[in-house]
Design an enzyme around this catalytic site. Structure first.
Site, PDB file in Angstrom:
ATOM      1  N   HIS A  68       0.835  -1.190   0.000  1.00  0.00           N
ATOM      2  CA  HIS A  68       0.000   0.000   0.000  1.00  0.00           C
ATOM      3  C   HIS A  68       0.878   1.252   0.000  1.00  0.00           C
ATOM      4  O   HIS A  68       1.314   1.704   1.048  1.00  0.00           O
ATOM      5  CB  HIS A  68      -0.891   0.021   1.243  1.00  0.00           C
ATOM      6  CG  HIS A  68      -1.935  -1.043   1.269  1.00  0.00           C
ATOM      7  ND1 HIS A  68      -2.462  -1.547   2.441  1.00  0.00           N
ATOM      8  CD2 HIS A  68      -2.563  -1.706   0.270  1.00  0.00           C
ATOM      9  CE1 HIS A  68      -3.372  -2.467   2.164  1.00  0.00           C
ATOM     10  NE2 HIS A  68      -3.448  -2.584   0.848  1.00  0.00           N
TER      11      HIS A  68
ATOM     12  N   PHE B 117       3.298   2.030   4.367  1.00  0.00           N
ATOM     13  CA  PHE B 117       2.493   1.727   5.548  1.00  0.00           C
ATOM     14  C   PHE B 117       2.688   0.306   6.091  1.00  0.00           C
ATOM     15  O   PHE B 117       1.784  -0.242   6.709  1.00  0.00           O
ATOM     16  CB  PHE B 117       1.015   1.981   5.241  1.00  0.00           C
ATOM     17  CG  PHE B 117       0.707   3.423   4.935  1.00  0.00           C
ATOM     18  CD1 PHE B 117       0.610   4.350   5.954  1.00  0.00           C
ATOM     19  CD2 PHE B 117       0.563   3.858   3.628  1.00  0.00           C
ATOM     20  CE1 PHE B 117       0.348   5.689   5.684  1.00  0.00           C
ATOM     21  CE2 PHE B 117       0.310   5.195   3.340  1.00  0.00           C
ATOM     22  CZ  PHE B 117       0.197   6.107   4.376  1.00  0.00           C
ATOM     23  N   GLN B 118       3.838  -0.314   5.844  1.00  0.00           N
ATOM     24  CA  GLN B 118       4.175  -1.611   6.450  1.00  0.00           C
ATOM     25  C   GLN B 118       3.234  -2.734   6.011  1.00  0.00           C
ATOM     26  O   GLN B 118       2.981  -3.662   6.771  1.00  0.00           O
ATOM     27  CB  GLN B 118       4.141  -1.525   7.984  1.00  0.00           C
ATOM     28  CG  GLN B 118       4.919  -0.373   8.594  1.00  0.00           C
ATOM     29  CD  GLN B 118       4.697  -0.260  10.085  1.00  0.00           C
ATOM     30  OE1 GLN B 118       4.384  -1.236  10.769  1.00  0.00           O
ATOM     31  NE2 GLN B 118       4.843   0.930  10.610  1.00  0.00           N
ATOM     32  N   HIS B 119       2.717  -2.686   4.803  1.00  0.00           N
ATOM     33  CA  HIS B 119       1.695  -3.643   4.385  1.00  0.00           C
ATOM     34  C   HIS B 119       2.140  -4.502   3.204  1.00  0.00           C
ATOM     35  O   HIS B 119       1.338  -4.829   2.330  1.00  0.00           O
ATOM     36  CB  HIS B 119       0.402  -2.902   4.014  1.00  0.00           C
ATOM     37  CG  HIS B 119      -0.206  -2.131   5.133  1.00  0.00           C
ATOM     38  ND1 HIS B 119      -1.138  -1.132   4.953  1.00  0.00           N
ATOM     39  CD2 HIS B 119      -0.005  -2.211   6.470  1.00  0.00           C
ATOM     40  CE1 HIS B 119      -1.488  -0.629   6.116  1.00  0.00           C
ATOM     41  NE2 HIS B 119      -0.807  -1.262   7.058  1.00  0.00           N
ATOM     42  N   GLN B 120       3.394  -4.889   3.153  1.00  0.00           N
ATOM     43  CA  GLN B 120       3.861  -5.706   2.038  1.00  0.00           C
ATOM     44  C   GLN B 120       3.338  -7.145   2.177  1.00  0.00           C
ATOM     45  O   GLN B 120       3.388  -7.725   3.271  1.00  0.00           O
ATOM     46  CB  GLN B 120       5.389  -5.711   1.992  1.00  0.00           C
ATOM     47  CG  GLN B 120       5.982  -4.341   1.703  1.00  0.00           C
ATOM     48  CD  GLN B 120       6.151  -3.464   2.925  1.00  0.00           C
ATOM     49  OE1 GLN B 120       5.962  -3.908   4.047  1.00  0.00           O
ATOM     50  NE2 GLN B 120       6.527  -2.218   2.721  1.00  0.00           N
TER      51      GLN B 120
END
Length: 623
Positions: free
Chosen positions: A354, A555-558
């Site tokens: 994201h 946003f750390q959403h990989q």
């Protein structure tokens, strides 16, 4: 051996202790603790001790990684006293006095609770970041990214899960995962808790943030005025606006560790070892069966066997890296590093996330609360309020969410948004310390010319986040050194439509913020231009396109590095029961298995994956 860690970690941790009012202990801890009462103890100053077990040669289950999914698995698999469980975590335990306040999350991202990953040099985004690289923060420690994230609990759209099931992942439809979400939650959501979508008896507290600024109320009211409905975005549909549902308990950060592990550390069949870096999964090459793991703890190397299963819950990057180091991955890539190929699988061949943007920013001329700087909210008085579940320290600044479908959205389904906008009650000018600058990779020029002029001014900002990015990348090994970070091949905004979707969201929130509900606050759109965009007229489409490419947010959403799918899927690494294709007794249970970017923040998904994986493992190991 050299390990890559975040710079200034210990220094910033020391600064955190000062910011949190710990300096007052020099004047006498007893006086301070007597004021705080029963909610505070000397133990809050120290790392939570998860035990220093005498390592056994073998366990039924060896779990690698104590992110939310790993913590859930350790709890659920050790419920049976006849089963032995070892949980290995690279990082350390929480230190409640600094990890509990959600508002300190961005500051914690500058410490060794964060792996400190960075993207490759970017061509189209992150142009205002140091070295044109964005930060890919990933938490490490008991609780993983739930220690440093924004405490946002969103499940995503029901259409995400139904698409997983339709792609051959039986058991993952919305109707099938909803009972797990109810099981996870101990919800306190005053507007929606009785709508049938929330649980009351789970181990994870999900609640309305105790603190809401006047900005949040004005935003939600104004969004409704321009046509967005007020809704429970955790009930499966998303287009609309609502206040934040956070994984906090009375405003204190609820992590995988303090929700699922803290109260069971005395179980004799559960061993938890922190500061333990797993370097290899031991796989018998002829039978293709996982036998155990190798790891390093306190500079000593250990081998431990798993008599039933090895479960990788190390996160989207570390699980993929560990598989490849162990001989499971793309054969050509492994051969390039002289790694013996045990199973040719597309590990790390796909990663998506994201992307987003920091801003727009607004200045408030009729200051409602006086919260102009981090120093205003890290006073002893505010910390006392926090200990009692009150005040701005109970929020990580994000207070409400808006879900938007832009004109360039790829999916024609009108119920599937492509952008989420987070409303934050402060901007980066709020923190005068170097922590935010380091955490988000802000360049000196961007920090000094755009954010520093906002110091000591009452401001707030929006964080538009692209839910359905078109960008796809890869994760590869940098070397065979297990302590090296992986190598990332990922470029933001190669497709112009991703920029256009974010610009559309920016224009939407500018429109919303011009509504009558904001008049009392006397807000003004911050018109200082970011470096590299000064040639464009402010508040035009061209300016905002440049702003997106300059102040790019992550946003750390990989996800999708160990994609879940049937064997017929050329991108799949694990099946619908999370078993690694072609390898026995080895599973991956973390957000890396998510097939594509979901429409929710992935922390909630990590708890879901842990709960569902625990049931799958128990079913497959009945005898």
């Amino acid at each position: 051996m050299r390990r890559e860690t975040k710079p200034l970690g210990k220094v910033v941790t020391g600064l955190l202790l000062l910011l949190c009012g710990i300096r007052t202990f020099a004047n006498g801890f007893l006086n301070f603790s007597s004021v705080l009462g029963n909610n505070f103890g000397i133990a809050d100053l120290f790392e939570i001790n998860y035990g220093h077990p005498s390592l056994r040669p073998a366990y039924d289950y060896v779990i690698v990684g104590a992110g939310p999914a790993g913590c859930v698995l350790a709890n659920r698999l050790s419920e049976d006293p006849s089963r032995t469980v070892l949980l290995l975590e690279i990082g350390k335990g929480e230190i409640p006095v600094i990890t509990d306040p959600p508002l300190l999350g961005p500051t914690l991202a500058s410490t060794d609770y964060n792996f400190g990953y960075q993207t490759e040099v970017q061509k189209y985004g992150c142009q205002g970041m140091r070295g044109r690289r964005c930060s890919w923060a990933h938490g490490r420690g008991i609780g993983g990214s739930s220690i440093i994230n924004n405490v946002i609990f969103t499940r995503g759209n029901k259409r995400d899960y139904n698409s997983w099931a339709q792609a051959g992942n039986s058991g993952w439809s919305w109707e099938e995962v909803l009972p797990y979400y109810r099981k996870i939650e101990r919800a306190n959501i005053r507007d929606f808790e009785d709508n049938g979508f929330h649980g009351k008896d789970g181990l994870l507290s999900v609640e309305d943030c105790p603190f809401r600024s006047e900005i949040a109320g004005a935003f939600v009211k104004s969004a409704q005025r321009v046509g967005y409905r007020y809704l429970d975005y955790n009930a499966g549909d998303l287009i609309g606006v609502s206040f934040l549902q956070a994984h906090t308990l009375h405003g204190h950060r609820a992590t995988g560790g303090n929700a699922y592990l803290k109260n069971i550390i005395d179980r004799p069949n559960l061993h938890i070892m922190t500061r333990s870096w797993v370097t290899k999964v031991l796989i018998e090459p002829h039978t293709k069966e996982a036998k155990g793991v190798q790891f390093v703890h306190e500079k000593k190397s250990y081998t431990v066997k798993a008599t039933r299963e090895v479960i990788l819950s190390a996160g989207a990057f570390e699980s993929a890296k560990l598989l490849m180091l162990s001989g499971v991955g793309p054969s050509k890539h492994l051969q390039k590093h002289n790694i013996k190929v045990i199973q040719n699988l597309p590990v790390g061949r796909k990663v998506t996330e994201h992307g987003g943007v920091y801003g727009p920013v607004f200045i408030i001329h009729n200051d409602p609360d006086g919260y102009r700087s981090l120093e205003n909210v890290t006073t002893l008085g505010e910390y006392l309020r926090f200990r009692n579940g009150q005040g701005p320290l109970t929020t990580n600044s994000v207070e409400s969410l808006l879900y938007v479908k832009s004109p360039v959205a790829e999916d024609p389904d009108p119920g599937l948004p492509d952008v989420e906008v987070m409303q934050a009650f402060v901007s980066f000018g709020f923190d005068s310390s170097p922590a935010v600058k380091f955490a988000y990779q802000l360049s000196d020029e961007l920090d000094q010319s755009y954010f520093r002029p906002l110091a000591n001014k009452r401001t707030f900002m929006y964080l538009p986040m692209l839910l359905k990015a078109r960008a796809r990348g890869q994760v590869r090994l940098k070397s065979t050194n297990p302590f090296h970070h992986p190598e990332f091949k990922y470029q933001y905004f190669e497709d112009e439509r991703d920029v256009e979707a974010l610009v559309y969201a920016i224009l939407q929130v500018i429109k919303i913020t011009s509504q009558p509900a904001f008049e009392k606050l006397r807000v003004e759109l911050y018109s200082n231009k970011v470096p590299g965009c000064k040639q464009h007229k402010f508040n035009t489409l061209e300016y905002w396109r440049c702003h997106v490419r300059t102040v790019t947010a992550t946003f750390q959403h990989q996800v999708a590095t160990c994609k879940m799918g049937p064997a017929s899927d050329p991108e799949a690494v694990v099946d619908h029961r999370l078993r690694v294709h072609g390898i026995k007794r080895l599973r991956v249970a973390d957000v890396g298995i998510i097939p594509d970017s979901p429409t929710g923040h992935t922390c909630a998904h990590s708890f879901l994956i842990g709960e569902k994986a625990a049931d799958l493992i128990k079913q497959d190991n009945i005898r």
